[in-house]
Motif scaffolding. Structure first.
Motif, PDB file in Angstrom:
ATOM      1  N   ALA A 223     -12.507 -23.347  44.147  1.00  0.00           N
ATOM      2  CA  ALA A 223     -13.399 -22.316  44.671  1.00  0.00           C
ATOM      3  C   ALA A 223     -14.765 -22.912  45.011  1.00  0.00           C
ATOM      4  O   ALA A 223     -15.176 -23.930  44.447  1.00  0.00           O
ATOM      5  N   ARG A 224     -15.469 -22.259  45.953  1.00  0.00           N
ATOM      6  CA  ARG A 224     -16.775 -22.741  46.408  1.00  0.00           C
ATOM      7  C   ARG A 224     -17.808 -21.639  46.215  1.00  0.00           C
ATOM      8  O   ARG A 224     -17.569 -20.486  46.574  1.00  0.00           O
ATOM      9  N   TYR A 225     -18.968 -22.022  45.684  1.00  0.00           N
ATOM     10  CA  TYR A 225     -20.003 -21.043  45.361  1.00  0.00           C
ATOM     11  C   TYR A 225     -21.338 -21.481  45.952  1.00  0.00           C
ATOM     12  O   TYR A 225     -21.653 -22.660  45.995  1.00  0.00           O
ATOM     13  N   GLY A 226     -22.120 -20.472  46.359  1.00  0.00           N
ATOM     14  CA  GLY A 226     -23.445 -20.731  46.915  1.00  0.00           C
ATOM     15  C   GLY A 226     -23.489 -20.437  48.394  1.00  0.00           C
ATOM     16  O   GLY A 226     -22.934 -21.190  49.200  1.00  0.00           O
ATOM     17  N   THR A 227     -24.162 -19.348  48.766  1.00  0.00           N
ATOM     18  CA  THR A 227     -24.119 -18.900  50.155  1.00  0.00           C
ATOM     19  C   THR A 227     -25.007 -19.708  51.086  1.00  0.00           C
ATOM     20  O   THR A 227     -24.967 -19.511  52.297  1.00  0.00           O
ATOM     21  N   MET A 228     -25.821 -20.612  50.551  1.00  0.00           N
ATOM     22  CA  MET A 228     -26.535 -21.513  51.444  1.00  0.00           C
ATOM     23  C   MET A 228     -25.550 -22.311  52.295  1.00  0.00           C
ATOM     24  O   MET A 228     -25.835 -22.635  53.453  1.00  0.00           O
ATOM     25  N   GLN A 229     -24.368 -22.606  51.729  1.00  0.00           N
ATOM     26  CA  GLN A 229     -23.369 -23.384  52.448  1.00  0.00           C
ATOM     27  C   GLN A 229     -22.066 -22.638  52.714  1.00  0.00           C
ATOM     28  O   GLN A 229     -21.410 -22.896  53.717  1.00  0.00           O
ATOM     29  N   TYR A 230     -21.684 -21.731  51.805  1.00  0.00           N
ATOM     30  CA  TYR A 230     -20.337 -21.185  51.856  1.00  0.00           C
ATOM     31  C   TYR A 230     -20.358 -19.666  52.029  1.00  0.00           C
ATOM     32  O   TYR A 230     -20.777 -18.937  51.124  1.00  0.00           O
ATOM     33  N   ALA A 231     -19.929 -19.223  53.182  1.00  0.00           N
ATOM     34  CA  ALA A 231     -19.799 -17.783  53.416  1.00  0.00           C
ATOM     35  C   ALA A 231     -18.813 -17.223  52.393  1.00  0.00           C
ATOM     36  O   ALA A 231     -17.752 -17.789  52.161  1.00  0.00           O
ATOM     37  N   GLY A 232     -19.184 -16.123  51.792  1.00  0.00           N
ATOM     38  CA  GLY A 232     -18.334 -15.542  50.757  1.00  0.00           C
ATOM     39  C   GLY A 232     -18.468 -16.219  49.414  1.00  0.00           C
ATOM     40  O   GLY A 232     -17.719 -15.917  48.489  1.00  0.00           O
ATOM     41  N   GLY A 233     -19.438 -17.135  49.277  1.00  0.00           N
ATOM     42  CA  GLY A 233     -19.609 -17.858  48.022  1.00  0.00           C
ATOM     43  C   GLY A 233     -20.584 -17.213  47.063  1.00  0.00           C
ATOM     44  O   GLY A 233     -21.091 -17.876  46.151  1.00  0.00           O
TER      45      GLY A 233
ATOM     46  N   GLU B 210     -28.017 -20.748  46.379  1.00  0.00           N
ATOM     47  CA  GLU B 210     -28.631 -19.836  47.344  1.00  0.00           C
ATOM     48  C   GLU B 210     -30.006 -20.332  47.791  1.00  0.00           C
ATOM     49  O   GLU B 210     -30.435 -20.072  48.907  1.00  0.00           O
ATOM     50  N   PHE B 211     -30.704 -21.039  46.902  1.00  0.00           N
ATOM     51  CA  PHE B 211     -32.059 -21.467  47.218  1.00  0.00           C
ATOM     52  C   PHE B 211     -32.494 -22.598  46.288  1.00  0.00           C
ATOM     53  O   PHE B 211     -31.894 -22.842  45.244  1.00  0.00           O
TER      54      PHE B 211
END
Length: 288
Positions: free
Chosen positions: A57-67, A203-204
């Motif tokens: 799984a991938r987390y963090g919306t800076m890079q991954y849509a839906g993360g 995210e930041f």
């Protein structure tokens, strides 16, 4: 924002970067270095957010849509590039005093040099992820075999540092990986996914890799957090000005209604990782 953080992280993580001196304005409250572990008082234990790792799984919306993993007003503190003998214990002491559990993404070379600090992070109840062996910002441009070896050596170094720790502390090492400079690649993420290792981005950030004051790090962190209202924050436990501003940042975020959460893996995540083909992690010892 994404471009700024990615370019900053490219510069921030190289092994051997000097820690920069800086002057602080009079209004910045700075807690003393190594003030000592203090019991958590006045705040409830840090709630946990469980991250699935099966299939990478991938987390963090800076890079991954839906993360997106966190709810409104939830903040997960994460620290990269340690452990550092000058600043990691100070960060740990601050987190203790403010009743917060965080996630530390460790560089394998530093973990091998200071296994005692790896064990200290685990003993204080924080989650540990890995951040490669030598933090090459060009990881995705290395030959695939070399890049895989960088990641594998990072996991091995942290796992070895925890080998003498109690089983419950060994289990603090999660199947979490953060790419140096956030420079991921499809082949490497596919390889991690086959081993049930989650990729954790953010995210930041707060630009604490720059030669800026503690007050400015805090200002940028708050501005970025308020823009989204939730998410994973990247900081660096190798930076003295990050430790300088951390108490004020924590207080300011709580006054704004944010709450801190700790990223943890699913209960069977280590077993999933250990049972994968050519695994990067084993199971911790069984508690007797």
């Amino acid at each position: 924002m994404r471009i700024k953080l990615l370019s900053g992280l490219l510069l921030a993580g190289a092994i051997g970067l000097a820690l920069h001196a800086h002057a602080e304005p009079a209004h910045m409250h700075v807690e003393p270095a190594h003030a000592g572990r203090a019991a958590c008082t006045g705040e409830a234990p840090t709630p946990t957010v469980v991250l699935a790792t099966r299939g990478g799984a991938r987390y963090g919306t800076m890079q991954y849509a839906g993360g997106e993993a966190l709810g409104p007003k939830e903040i997960a503190l994460t620290f990269d590039d340690g452990p550092d003998p000058k600043t990691t214990e100070r960060v740990l002491d601050i987190l203790d005093r403010h009743c917060i559990k965080a996630t530390f993404f460790m560089v394998g070379w530093y973990a091998k040099a200071r296994p005692d600090l790896v064990r200290e992070v685990a003993a204080r109840g924080h989650t540990i992820g890995t951040h490669s062996w030598l933090h090459p910002n060009n990881l995705r441009h290395l030959p695939l075999k070399d890049a895989k070896r960088e990641i594998a050596r990072g996991f091995a170094a942290v796992e070895e540092a925890l080998a003498a720790a109690p089983p419950e502390d060994q289990a603090r090492l999660a199947p979490f990986f953060r790419f140096p400079g956030l420079n991921d690649s499809a082949p490497l993420m596919k390889w991690l996914a086959a081993r049930n290792i989650a990729t954790v981005s953010c995210e930041f950030g707060a630009d604490d890799w720059l030669r800026i004051s503690a007050a400015e790090v805090k200002r940028r962190a708050l501005a970025n957090i308020d823009q989204l209202g939730r998410g994973i924050l990247i900081l660096h436990d190798t930076k003295p000005h990050t430790a300088d501003m951390l108490p004020d940042l924590i207080v300011a975020l709580r006054k704004r209604g944010y709450r801190f959460v700790q990223l943890v893996p699913e209960s069977d995540a280590r077993t999933l990782a250990a049972n994968a083909p050519d695994p990067l992690l084993g199971n911790p010892r069984t508690v007797q």
